[in-house]
Design a protein around this motif. Structure first.
Motif, PDB file in Angstrom:
ATOM      1  N   PRO A 129       6.524  13.324   1.111  1.00  0.00           N
ATOM      2  CA  PRO A 129       6.879  11.922   1.333  1.00  0.00           C
ATOM      3  C   PRO A 129       5.836  10.952   0.786  1.00  0.00           C
ATOM      4  CG  PRO A 129       6.230  12.985   3.408  1.00  0.00           C
ATOM      5  CD  PRO A 129       6.142  14.028   2.348  1.00  0.00           C
ATOM      6  N   SER A 179       4.717   9.791   8.185  1.00  0.00           N
ATOM      7  CA  SER A 179       4.869  10.627   7.008  1.00  0.00           C
ATOM      8  C   SER A 179       5.348  12.034   7.403  1.00  0.00           C
ATOM      9  CB  SER A 179       3.503  10.682   6.331  1.00  0.00           C
ATOM     10  OG  SER A 179       3.605  11.161   5.053  1.00  0.00           O
ATOM     11  N   GLN A 213       0.267   6.214  10.157  1.00  0.00           N
ATOM     12  CA  GLN A 213       0.917   6.470   8.856  1.00  0.00           C
ATOM     13  C   GLN A 213       1.164   7.957   8.668  1.00  0.00           C
ATOM     14  OE1 GLN A 213      -1.408   4.640   5.742  1.00  0.00           O
ATOM     15  NE2 GLN A 213      -1.384   2.663   6.761  1.00  0.00           N
ATOM     16  N   SER A 214       0.176   8.732   9.095  1.00  0.00           N
ATOM     17  CA  SER A 214       0.292  10.174   8.971  1.00  0.00           C
ATOM     18  C   SER A 214       1.438  10.706   9.836  1.00  0.00           C
ATOM     19  CB  SER A 214      -1.047  10.795   9.389  1.00  0.00           C
ATOM     20  OG  SER A 214      -1.034  12.152   9.160  1.00  0.00           O
ATOM     21  N   ARG A 221       0.855  -1.190   0.000  1.00  0.00           N
ATOM     22  CA  ARG A 221       0.000   0.000   0.000  1.00  0.00           C
ATOM     23  C   ARG A 221       0.887   1.235   0.000  1.00  0.00           C
ATOM     24  NH1 ARG A 221      -2.133  -1.521   5.319  1.00  0.00           N
ATOM     25  NH2 ARG A 221      -0.470  -3.040   5.059  1.00  0.00           N
ATOM     26  N   ILE A 222       0.507   2.214  -0.787  1.00  0.00           N
ATOM     27  CA  ILE A 222       1.251   3.474  -0.793  1.00  0.00           C
ATOM     28  C   ILE A 222       0.310   4.582  -0.353  1.00  0.00           C
ATOM     29  CG2 ILE A 222       2.515   5.160  -2.196  1.00  0.00           C
ATOM     30  CD1 ILE A 222       3.474   2.865  -3.905  1.00  0.00           C
ATOM     31  N   ALA A 223       0.698   5.263   0.707  1.00  0.00           N
ATOM     32  CA  ALA A 223      -0.158   6.309   1.261  1.00  0.00           C
ATOM     33  C   ALA A 223       0.573   7.641   1.232  1.00  0.00           C
ATOM     34  CB  ALA A 223      -0.528   5.961   2.705  1.00  0.00           C
ATOM     35  N   ASN A 224      -0.163   8.680   0.979  1.00  0.00           N
ATOM     36  CA  ASN A 224       0.365  10.044   1.080  1.00  0.00           C
ATOM     37  C   ASN A 224      -0.683  10.849   1.832  1.00  0.00           C
ATOM     38  OD1 ASN A 224       1.531   8.925  -1.600  1.00  0.00           O
ATOM     39  ND2 ASN A 224       2.873  10.606  -1.006  1.00  0.00           N
ATOM     40  N   PRO A 225      -0.644  10.793   3.166  1.00  0.00           N
ATOM     41  CA  PRO A 225      -1.740  11.349   3.960  1.00  0.00           C
ATOM     42  C   PRO A 225      -2.044  12.828   3.690  1.00  0.00           C
ATOM     43  CG  PRO A 225      -0.245  10.072   5.323  1.00  0.00           C
ATOM     44  CD  PRO A 225       0.399  10.192   3.994  1.00  0.00           C
ATOM     45  N   GLU A 226      -1.048  13.586   3.286  1.00  0.00           N
ATOM     46  CA  GLU A 226      -1.296  15.026   3.174  1.00  0.00           C
ATOM     47  C   GLU A 226      -1.670  15.477   1.770  1.00  0.00           C
ATOM     48  OE1 GLU A 226      -1.499  16.488   5.974  1.00  0.00           O
ATOM     49  OE2 GLU A 226      -0.754  14.688   6.964  1.00  0.00           O
ATOM     50  N   LEU A 279       4.657   7.070   1.446  1.00  0.00           N
ATOM     51  CA  LEU A 279       4.834   6.017   2.430  1.00  0.00           C
ATOM     52  C   LEU A 279       4.367   4.680   1.865  1.00  0.00           C
ATOM     53  CD1 LEU A 279       4.375   6.265   6.120  1.00  0.00           C
ATOM     54  CD2 LEU A 279       2.772   4.743   5.031  1.00  0.00           C
ATOM     55  N   GLY A 280       5.262   3.706   1.857  1.00  0.00           N
ATOM     56  CA  GLY A 280       4.909   2.378   1.357  1.00  0.00           C
ATOM     57  C   GLY A 280       4.821   1.394   2.513  1.00  0.00           C
ATOM     58  N   VAL A 281       3.746   0.622   2.541  1.00  0.00           N
ATOM     59  CA  VAL A 281       3.570  -0.382   3.587  1.00  0.00           C
ATOM     60  C   VAL A 281       3.456  -1.743   2.937  1.00  0.00           C
ATOM     61  CG1 VAL A 281       2.221  -1.060   5.603  1.00  0.00           C
ATOM     62  CG2 VAL A 281       2.215   1.329   4.871  1.00  0.00           C
TER      63      VAL A 281
END
Lengths: 288, 155
Positions: free
Chosen positions: B118, B92, B88-89, A258-263, B120-122
């Motif tokens: 950034p 990041s 995660q936040s 999974r790739i997340a970019n929260p902002e 973020l990879g999980v």
């Protein structure tokens, strides 16, 4: 997104026409045109535009005085002064009269649109601005890139999700965007699509040699890099002074990643092709 | 694209200055090595890119346990049983702070740089290719939790 209504105030018919034509293919709609101060005030009351472009020299009053009167009707009004002169004194007087921005004649299309976009972003929201102004550039370079680099036809669909997480089963090429706004581009696809992508790109047919996954990844990475670079340079052509640049690519591969970019406010651009789905996710940092 | 050793210290200095400010024990450098092209994810990887006079990527690579420990400490000791959206936040945001501090340190060397947001990879087992050549790995110990910094930047 709703059209943003603009009123143009200028005593020269040519100037009014020029501004109207600059905005013709955008999300801005000229809802009223006034050639003098009295008409501007009257039309503002009737049309309630979102933004006013104001000439300095009008036959019955100067642009600052007219802005002051409009500001008296609506303290939230957004006025852009377009004048031949732009000095500190004029800008100070203008700010006091409620003028938000100042542009100097001759105004380029880019400058005008950029300024209007910045001004209206509170009212229409950053998501709409990105969707209407940034995403189309990437859709175009993505589709053109697939056509030019691989001879691929594609059907495009675009989705936007809040705080979206990308699920990767295969490969994702991540390219950062620096400047204003910051962001990142992720081009991703399944392992099978990646192999077909590389064979098509390298013009290998069935018995004409195989391609290793490492080579396939490198091929996808290179194409993604080209497409991302074109997309950002297209944006730089439209929006000057943003200094947007792309970082070198980083490539993640594997399954169930999974790739997340929260902002980020991100948009998923999916190209459906005969090789499979090829996706480009473009995300921008909140707040331009 | 040759890795310049003087570009490593800005990252280590960022690490040692940012963490204690957030209530972590002082990080200790455990080791440094060169690797080729690909990093194997320890579970959580954060990629941040550089442009202008320095180009490349830095990857913060850690296990999910380490990521949860960091997120929990950042959130004033709140328990983090799952590496969820809030955790995660936090990771990041931390990566952003570390890299922005490193970028400021690099500016001190006379190089103008800009950083991306950034990513973020999980997912354990992911491979991250960050360079066409060799890159530098620095392992930092943070209160018994190892964090790998993979640095592939060059001027």
């Amino acid at each position: 997104m709703e059209k943003v209504k603009v009123m143009v105030v200028d005593d020269s018919r040519i100037s009014r026409m020029m501004i109207a034509s600059m905005l013709a293919k955008t999300n801005f709609e000229v809802c009223a045109m006034a050639e003098n101060g009295a008409e501007a005030v009257e039309l503002y009351r009737e049309a309630r535009p979102d933004i006013v472009t104001m000439d300095m020299n009008l036959p019955d009053a100067d642009g600052i005085e007219v802005s002051r009167r409009i500001h008296g009707i609506d303290p939230q009004c957004k006025i852009v002064m377009i004048s031949a002169m732009k000095d500190a004194k004029l800008m100070m007087q203008g700010r006091l009269a409620g003028i938000s921005s100042f542009l100097q004649k001759p105004v380029s299309t880019n400058e005008l649109i950029d300024t209007l976009l910045m001004l209206c972003q509170d009212s229409v929201g950053a998501v709409s601005i990105f969707r209407e102004s940034y995403v189309p550039s990437f859709v175009k370079v993505f589709q053109d890139g697939l056509a030019q680099l691989l001879g691929l036809k594609s059907e495009i669909s675009i989705t936007h999700e809040e705080d979206s997480v990308l699920h990767i089963e295969g490969v994702a090429v991540i390219i950062g965007i620096t400047g204003s706004p910051k962001g990142r581009i992720a081009v991703y696809m399944s392992t099978e699509t990646m192999r077909r992508f590389a064979k098509t790109m390298l013009q290998l047919s069935g018995d004409n040699g195989e391609v290793s996954d490492e080579e396939a990844e490198a091929t996808v990475e290179e194409c993604s890099n080209i497409i991302a670079g074109r997309g950002v340079s297209k944006l730089n052509d439209v929006f000057r002074d943003r200094e947007m640049r792309v970082t070198p690519p980083g490539t993640i591969s594997g399954s169930d990643i999974r790739i997340a970019n929260p902002e980020l406010i991100s948009f998923d651009i999916k190209a459906t092709t005969k090789l499979g789905d090829i996706c480009m996710n473009v995300g921008f940092s909140r707040g331009v | 694209m040759a890795m310049d050793a003087k570009l490593v210290n800005p990252f280590i200095d960022a690490f040692t200055s940012v963490f204690p400010q957030m209530g972590f024990p002082a990080p200790v450098r455990k080791g440094m090595s060169l690797k080729d092209k690909i990093a194997n994810s320890l579970g959580v990887t954060v990629i941040v890119g550089f442009t202008k006079q320095l180009r490349g990527n830095v990857v913060y690579n850690m296990s999910e346990d380490t990521a949860k420990y960091i997120a929990s400490t950042m959130m004033m000791g709140m328990p983090v049983p799952e590496f969820d959206a809030m955790a995660q936040s936090a990771i990041s945001e931390l990566s952003n702070m570390l890299t922005a501090t490193a970028a400021t340190n690099i500016t001190g060397l006379g190089l103008e740089v800009d950083i991306s947001t950034p990513s973020l990879g999980v997912g354990a087992g992911a491979q991250v290719k960050i360079s066409d050549e060799q890159y530098l790995v620095v392992v930092m110990d943070l209160g018994g939790h190892p964090v790998e910094i993979d640095i592939a930047v060059s001027s």
